[in-house]
Scaffold this active site. Structure first.
Site, PDB file in Angstrom:
ATOM      1  N   CYS A  17      41.780  38.705  47.495  1.00 42.08           N
ATOM      2  CA  CYS A  17      41.212  37.678  48.381  1.00 42.08           C
ATOM      3  C   CYS A  17      42.116  37.455  49.588  1.00 42.08           C
ATOM      4  CB  CYS A  17      41.034  36.349  47.638  1.00 42.08           C
ATOM      5  SG  CYS A  17      39.893  36.419  46.248  1.00 42.08           S
ATOM      6  N   CYS A  50      44.347  34.859  44.115  1.00 45.27           N
ATOM      7  CA  CYS A  50      43.706  36.182  44.089  1.00 45.27           C
ATOM      8  C   CYS A  50      44.292  37.073  45.184  1.00 45.27           C
ATOM      9  CB  CYS A  50      42.197  35.996  44.272  1.00 45.27           C
ATOM     10  SG  CYS A  50      41.289  37.510  44.605  1.00 45.27           S
TER      11      CYS A  50
END
Length: 138
Positions: free
Chosen positions: A63, A60
């Site tokens: 993230c 991600c």
């Protein structure tokens, strides 16, 4: 190889890895900055105080971009907030049970009760506001 490089970097900058957490050396004592969460320690780690739980995954991009912000907060506000990280790839069913539908999701707990949920990439200032909002409340 990446883990060895990370460990060397953390040690050189005053951090250490012990068990499942990242620690900062504080006057000879080690204090957890980021706690690695699992389905088995989640409830205990979120039960007391102000806790931010980062539901994340290695693949991600947002993230990875928010991780340094959370690390900064963990160091700057270590007396006010605990930062925990839970890798959703390792605990898919648990993340679904927690209602995580997008990454990153930061769930904010105050004494074991969810009080806020932040989804997506946000600025450090937004997290600081949350820390200030919930730190003074009992």
């Amino acid at each position: 190889m990446k883990n060895k490089i990370l460990a060397i970097f953390l040690l050189m900058t005053g951090f250490a890895i012990s068990g499942s957490s990242v620690y900062a050396k504080d006057g000879g004592k080690e204090k957890p900055l980021i706690v690695i969460l699992s389905s088995s320690n989640y409830k205990a780690e979120t039960a007391k105080g102000l806790v931010f739980v980062d539901f994340w995954a290695a693949w991600c991009g947002p993230c990875r971009r928010i991780a340094p912000v959370l690390e900064e907060l963990a160091g700057e506000y270590k007396d006010s907030v605990k930062i925990g990280k839970l890798n959703v790839d390792n605990y898919k069913k648990f993340a679904i049970e927690q209602g995580v539908e997008a990454l990153p999701t930061i769930v904010v707990y105050k004494d074991g009760k969810e009080v806020e949920r932040v989804v997506g990439l946000v600025k450090k200032e937004n997290f600081v506001e949350l820390i200030e909002k919930y730190s003074w409340k009992k």
